[in-house]
Design a protein around this motif. Structure first.
Motif, PDB file in Angstrom:
ATOM      1  N   ARG A  27       0.435  -1.028  -0.333  1.00 41.58           N
ATOM      2  CA  ARG A  27       0.187   0.449  -0.397  1.00 41.58           C
ATOM      3  C   ARG A  27       0.761   0.595   0.249  1.00 41.58           C
ATOM      4  N   PRO A  28       1.417   1.931  -1.376  1.00 40.81           N
ATOM      5  CA  PRO A  28       1.666   3.145  -1.134  1.00 40.81           C
ATOM      6  C   PRO A  28       1.509   4.288  -0.485  1.00 40.81           C
ATOM      7  N   ALA A  29       2.670   5.407   0.236  1.00 38.97           N
ATOM      8  CA  ALA A  29       1.884   5.967   1.280  1.00 38.97           C
ATOM      9  C   ALA A  29       1.317   7.236   0.721  1.00 38.97           C
ATOM     10  N   MET A  30       0.558   7.555   1.302  1.00 42.44           N
ATOM     11  CA  MET A  30      -0.796   8.540   1.527  1.00 42.44           C
ATOM     12  C   MET A  30      -0.643   9.822  -0.289  1.00 42.44           C
ATOM     13  N   PRO A  31      -0.076  10.166  -0.069  1.00 44.31           N
ATOM     14  CA  PRO A  31       0.379  11.161  -0.785  1.00 44.31           C
ATOM     15  C   PRO A  31       0.309  10.293  -2.648  1.00 44.31           C
ATOM     16  N   LEU A  33      -1.033   7.492  -3.600  1.00 45.91           N
ATOM     17  CA  LEU A  33      -2.694   7.429  -3.621  1.00 45.91           C
ATOM     18  C   LEU A  33      -3.219   8.244  -3.660  1.00 45.91           C
ATOM     19  N   ALA A  34      -3.032   9.505  -3.180  1.00 49.87           N
ATOM     20  CA  ALA A  34      -4.046  10.671  -3.656  1.00 49.87           C
ATOM     21  C   ALA A  34      -3.786  11.083  -4.507  1.00 49.87           C
ATOM     22  N   LEU A  35      -2.345  10.673  -5.374  1.00 50.12           N
ATOM     23  CA  LEU A  35      -1.869  11.484  -7.194  1.00 50.12           C
ATOM     24  C   LEU A  35      -2.532  10.328  -7.719  1.00 50.12           C
ATOM     25  N   ALA A  36      -2.080   8.714  -7.496  1.00 47.70           N
ATOM     26  CA  ALA A  36      -2.687   8.126  -8.320  1.00 47.70           C
ATOM     27  C   ALA A  36      -4.287   7.982  -8.380  1.00 47.70           C
ATOM     28  N   ALA A  37      -4.716   8.331  -6.976  1.00 46.07           N
ATOM     29  CA  ALA A  37      -6.342   8.525  -7.261  1.00 46.07           C
ATOM     30  C   ALA A  37      -6.791   9.750  -8.471  1.00 46.07           C
ATOM     31  N   LEU A  38      -6.195  10.696  -7.665  1.00 52.27           N
ATOM     32  CA  LEU A  38      -6.118  11.685  -9.145  1.00 52.27           C
ATOM     33  C   LEU A  38      -6.169  11.774 -10.358  1.00 52.27           C
ATOM     34  N   GLY A  39      -5.387  10.755 -11.086  1.00 56.32           N
ATOM     35  CA  GLY A  39      -5.407  10.366 -12.345  1.00 56.32           C
ATOM     36  C   GLY A  39      -6.563   9.280 -12.632  1.00 56.32           C
ATOM     37  N   ILE A  40      -6.526   9.013 -11.963  1.00 56.95           N
ATOM     38  CA  ILE A  40      -8.029   7.379 -12.594  1.00 56.95           C
ATOM     39  C   ILE A  40      -9.143   7.858 -12.251  1.00 56.95           C
ATOM     40  N   VAL A  41      -9.786   8.170 -10.432  1.00 53.96           N
ATOM     41  CA  VAL A  41     -11.286   7.980 -10.751  1.00 53.96           C
ATOM     42  C   VAL A  41     -11.885  10.094 -10.980  1.00 53.96           C
ATOM     43  N   TYR A  42     -10.459  10.901 -11.701  1.00 56.80           N
ATOM     44  CA  TYR A  42     -11.817  12.047 -11.174  1.00 56.80           C
ATOM     45  C   TYR A  42     -11.900  12.799 -12.591  1.00 56.80           C
ATOM     46  N   GLY A  43     -10.954  11.757 -13.453  1.00 55.78           N
ATOM     47  CA  GLY A  43     -11.092  12.230 -15.358  1.00 55.78           C
ATOM     48  C   GLY A  43     -12.678  12.792 -15.578  1.00 55.78           C
ATOM     49  N   ILE A 266      -9.750   8.592  -1.970  1.00 57.21           N
ATOM     50  CA  ILE A 266     -11.062  10.139  -2.611  1.00 57.21           C
ATOM     51  C   ILE A 266     -10.885  10.372  -1.734  1.00 57.21           C
ATOM     52  N   ARG A 267     -11.350  10.662  -0.273  1.00 49.89           N
ATOM     53  CA  ARG A 267     -12.342  11.506   0.119  1.00 49.89           C
ATOM     54  C   ARG A 267     -10.801  12.918  -0.227  1.00 49.89           C
ATOM     55  N   LEU A 268      -9.789  12.186   0.601  1.00 53.02           N
ATOM     56  CA  LEU A 268      -8.957  13.780   0.671  1.00 53.02           C
ATOM     57  C   LEU A 268      -8.480  14.755  -1.063  1.00 53.02           C
ATOM     58  N   TRP A 270     -10.913  14.279  -3.364  1.00 53.42           N
ATOM     59  CA  TRP A 270     -12.149  15.398  -3.037  1.00 53.42           C
ATOM     60  C   TRP A 270     -11.791  16.122  -2.666  1.00 53.42           C
ATOM     61  N   PHE A 271     -12.192  16.470  -1.399  1.00 52.46           N
ATOM     62  CA  PHE A 271     -12.527  18.132  -0.921  1.00 52.46           C
ATOM     63  C   PHE A 271     -11.051  18.400  -0.909  1.00 52.46           C
ATOM     64  N   GLY A 272      -9.783  18.256  -1.472  1.00 54.91           N
ATOM     65  CA  GLY A 272      -8.635  18.701  -0.793  1.00 54.91           C
ATOM     66  C   GLY A 272      -7.976  19.941  -2.756  1.00 54.91           C
ATOM     67  N   LEU A 273      -8.717  18.518  -3.391  1.00 54.63           N
ATOM     68  CA  LEU A 273      -8.572  19.754  -4.332  1.00 54.63           C
ATOM     69  C   LEU A 273      -9.779  19.709  -5.451  1.00 54.63           C
ATOM     70  N   VAL A 274     -10.277  18.630  -5.700  1.00 53.86           N
ATOM     71  CA  VAL A 274     -10.981  18.245  -7.064  1.00 53.86           C
ATOM     72  C   VAL A 274     -12.778  19.497  -6.959  1.00 53.86           C
ATOM     73  N   PHE A 275     -13.231  18.999  -5.336  1.00 58.10           N
ATOM     74  CA  PHE A 275     -14.171  19.831  -5.967  1.00 58.10           C
ATOM     75  C   PHE A 275     -14.410  21.533  -6.223  1.00 58.10           C
ATOM     76  N   PRO A 276     -13.153  21.532  -4.996  1.00 56.23           N
ATOM     77  CA  PRO A 276     -12.698  23.766  -5.141  1.00 56.23           C
ATOM     78  C   PRO A 276     -12.353  24.302  -6.430  1.00 56.23           C
ATOM     79  N   ALA A 277     -12.001  23.139  -7.512  1.00 53.59           N
ATOM     80  CA  ALA A 277     -11.596  23.649  -8.149  1.00 53.59           C
ATOM     81  C   ALA A 277     -12.850  23.348  -9.300  1.00 53.59           C
ATOM     82  N   LEU A 278     -12.851  22.300  -9.209  1.00 52.87           N
ATOM     83  CA  LEU A 278     -14.703  21.916 -10.255  1.00 52.87           C
ATOM     84  C   LEU A 278     -15.580  23.290  -9.444  1.00 52.87           C
TER      85      LEU A 278
END
Length: 644
Positions: A27-31, A33-43, A266-268, A270-278
């Motif tokens: 299980r990679p470190a949180m940063p 995982l968060a970077l990977a989630a940005l590339g996969i989940v939020y396209g 995914i929560r991190l 969403w609330f940390g970058l994706v939701f504010p940016a959108l």
């Protein structure tokens, strides 16, 4: 189900800890995982600003472009993101994991198992869940088409004379994308995260810059602004909701990819970058329309100065390819799950990575999707027209997810009845409103994903029911000849034994496989070692290696072996047999299979046309030996006729 479903196929699901032969999970470190989630989940949801506001104010919807309407629509978008994505998906549904897995098929399995003692309710839920999965296939056709097309349409803004090149460039990009699928996605997946970080930062910055042109847009942050818009326009507001929902496309991906990343990253993100940016970008587009109503031609690209248009077209196209890739890979993953749950015929599944079992490629699905996507681009011709088709698939899947979640919360988690009803009704009303608004666009393109969904639903429901009937018939035939008494009588006659191991696959571990009877009738011999194998599929994603294989010894070197898989496990029968401890020499082992020929009858079961459809699908189904990964030169197939 939905279950994207899941972009895990693109990211590569790590080997399961209980699976022998797989690398130990890390299980990679949180940063990371968060970077990977940005590339996969939020396209998908991340590229929605390309077309949402433009579609809302399409003249065909009848909504006048004025200050009050712009502020009201932006308010509805921001608060839809807040309620549907933040509260429903991020806060609630991410908790509904099936042994760590998400997506509509995983949710369906969890909901069905929670009401296992109520057969009628379980059957109903299976039908509802299959419809949700079928609608996801419609989503997987529309998403690549509308995403890439909306990005390439920026050429019209940069240089109007390039308009004639929009469709050809879109088709080239899509065909290239689908042709690359067979190579796997490990390499390109490494750049997805950084690209999407850049994308969301650009969305936020350009949104803030344009908000300074009309700060009055900040009134949209008041939820009563959107409510006032709905009360003021009523019917037109209801119609507008059919386009507002485009801002929510891709919300299912948050749930579908939980198994790979976990809920916390995914929560991190969403609330940390994706939701504010959108939110900032939609506010920026709204401010632009307040200051310059002429920007409605393409409010997203008009956010940028002229010198930035071509770089943004390139970045947008890459971002939409990422969104498309996530949906395509998710379709592969859901198809594999549906096959192992018994809702789709076996198809060839290619594992594109030796290390990461989640990276799969399903050729049949790939080329079918490409044909449907090309037809959508040519048939609709613009992202605005496709917007009418998009909403029904998205809202239908969201509505079904809400229904299935109720049964999980109530019957699996045993929450208070009133709390379950209140939470479900709240989200159900919102989802049903969005879905109803999109039904108004049935004749403007909404029929397209519904037609795809209906076709897929018919295939899945027919295959699931037909496969169940065929297995039941096989058990009845086997049950008339119980295995152990039959074997005792057979061995008492001292049949001729030949060297090697014979493995007979059987639907019922306690019945005599038809392939054994046929082999004795034709060859009149019995191997020195005889093994009866039954393969079961459970409604859970993973079955630990310690529970994968059970062995029961019979008389005279005969054995019963039961092998159990979850719907995310990789099926590999020879590897599972090696774990039995009996010892197998591949050169001395023969696999005996029964290949059934279905004979439709009018007596019972399904309608005749469905039985004939099932017979055709079974006749053209993928090779069972390849599905089980049996060595082709060690397989013997014996025919059998089955009436259903």
């Amino acid at each position: 189900m939905s279950q994207s479903v899941s972009a895990r196929a693109k990211a590569g699901h790590p080997g399961h800890p209980d699976q022998p032969g797989r690398p130990a999970p890390h299980r990679p470190a949180m940063p990371a995982l968060a970077l990977a989630a940005l590339g996969i989940v939020y396209g998908d949801i991340g590229t929605s600003p390309l077309y949402t506001l433009q579609t809302v104010f399409d003249p065909a919807n009848g909504l006048t472009l004025n200050a009050l309407n712009v502020v009201g629509i932006v308010s509805l978008i921001v608060w839809s993101l807040t309620i549907v994505v933040s509260l429903k998906y991020v806060a609630l549904i991410l908790r509904a994991n099936n042994h760590g897995e998400g997506g509509i098929m995983a949710l369906l399995a969890l909901a069905a198992s929670s009401v296992a003692t109520r057969p009628r309710l379980r059957h109903t839920l299976l039908g509802v869940g299959i419809m949700g999965a079928a609608l996801f296939y419609g989503d997987s056709v529309i998403t690549p088409a509308i995403s890439v097309l909306s990005a390439v349409e920026g050429l019209e803004v940069a240089a109007p004379f390039l308009k004639t090149y929009v469709i050809p460039v879109t088709l080239v990009a899509l065909v290239t994308l689908f042709m690359m699928q067979k190579r796997g996605t490990a390499g390109i997946g490494n750049i997805f995260g950084p690209v999407m970080v850049l994308w969301f930062i650009v969305l936020a910055v350009v949104g803030v810059v344009n908000m300074t042109r009309a700060p009055a847009i900040l009134v949209a942050l008041d939820p009563f602004t959107g409510l006032a818009f709905c009360l003021r326009h009523r019917w037109l507001a209801f119609v507008a909701l059919g386009a507002v929902v485009l801002s929510l496309t891709g919300a299912e991906a948050l749930y579908a990819d939980m198994g790979h990343f976990g809920a916390k990253p995914i929560r991190l993100t969403w609330f940390g970058l994706v939701f504010p940016a959108l939110a900032l970008n939609y506010l920026g587009q709204g401010a632009l329309l307040l200051a310059d109503p002429g920007a409605l031609q393409n409010p997203f690209y008009r956010l940028f100065p002229q010198w930035a248009l071509y770089p943004m077209i390139v970045l947008s196209t890459i971002a939409t390819v990422i969104a498309s890739q996530a949906v395509i890979s998710g379709t592969y993953s859901m198809t594999k799950q549906a096959m192992q749950l018994g809702f789709l015929p076996r198809m060839n599944v290619v594992y594109t990575s030796e290390r990461e079992m989640g990276q799969i490629y399903v050729p049949g699905i790939n080329w079918t999707l490409l044909a449907a996507v090309v037809a959508a681009v040519l048939g609709f011709g613009s992202s605005t027209a496709l917007g009418s088709a998009y909403g029904i698939a998205v809202t239908g899947t969201m509505l079904i997810t809400t229904v299935l979640t109720f049964f999980v919360v109530r019957y699996a988690w045993h929450y208070n009845w009133l709390l379950c009803v209140f939470a479900t009704v709240f989200f159900f009303i919102i989802d049903a409103t969005f879905f109803s608004a999109n039904l108004l666009k049935l004749m403007q393109g909404g029929w397209f994903p519904l037609l795809i969904g209906l076709i897929i639903y018919t295939i899945m429901a027919t295959w699931g029911r037909g496969w169940e009937m065929m297995r039941a018939e096989a058990r009845v035939r086997a049950g008339t000849t119980p295995l152990q008494p039959y074997l005792a009588k057979l061995l008492a006659r001292s049949p001729m034994r030949v060297g090697g191991t014979a493995i007979f696959l059987s639907a019922d571990p306690d019945g005599v496989p038809h392939s054994l009877i046929n082999n004795l009738q034709h060859n009149r011999v019995l191997h020195d070692r005889v093994i009866f194998v039954t393969v079961n599929n459970e409604e859970i994603p993973w079955v630990p290696a310690s529970e994968r294989v059970t062995v029961h010894a019979l008389d005279s070197d005969c054995y019963q072996i039961t092998i159990t898989y979850g719907f995310m496990d990789e099926v590999d029968l020879p590897r599972a047999l090696k774990a039995s401890g009996l010892g197998f020499d591949s050169a001395e082992t023969s696999y005996f299979l029964s290949r059934a020929t279905v004979v439709p009858t009018r007596d019972s079961g399904m309608a005749m046309w469905r039985e004939r459809l099932f017979a055709v699908m079974l006749h053209n189904v993928g090779n069972v030996a390849a599905y089980l990964k049996l060595p082709a030169n060690r397989v013997i197939e014996l025919g059998a006729r089955v009436e259903i």
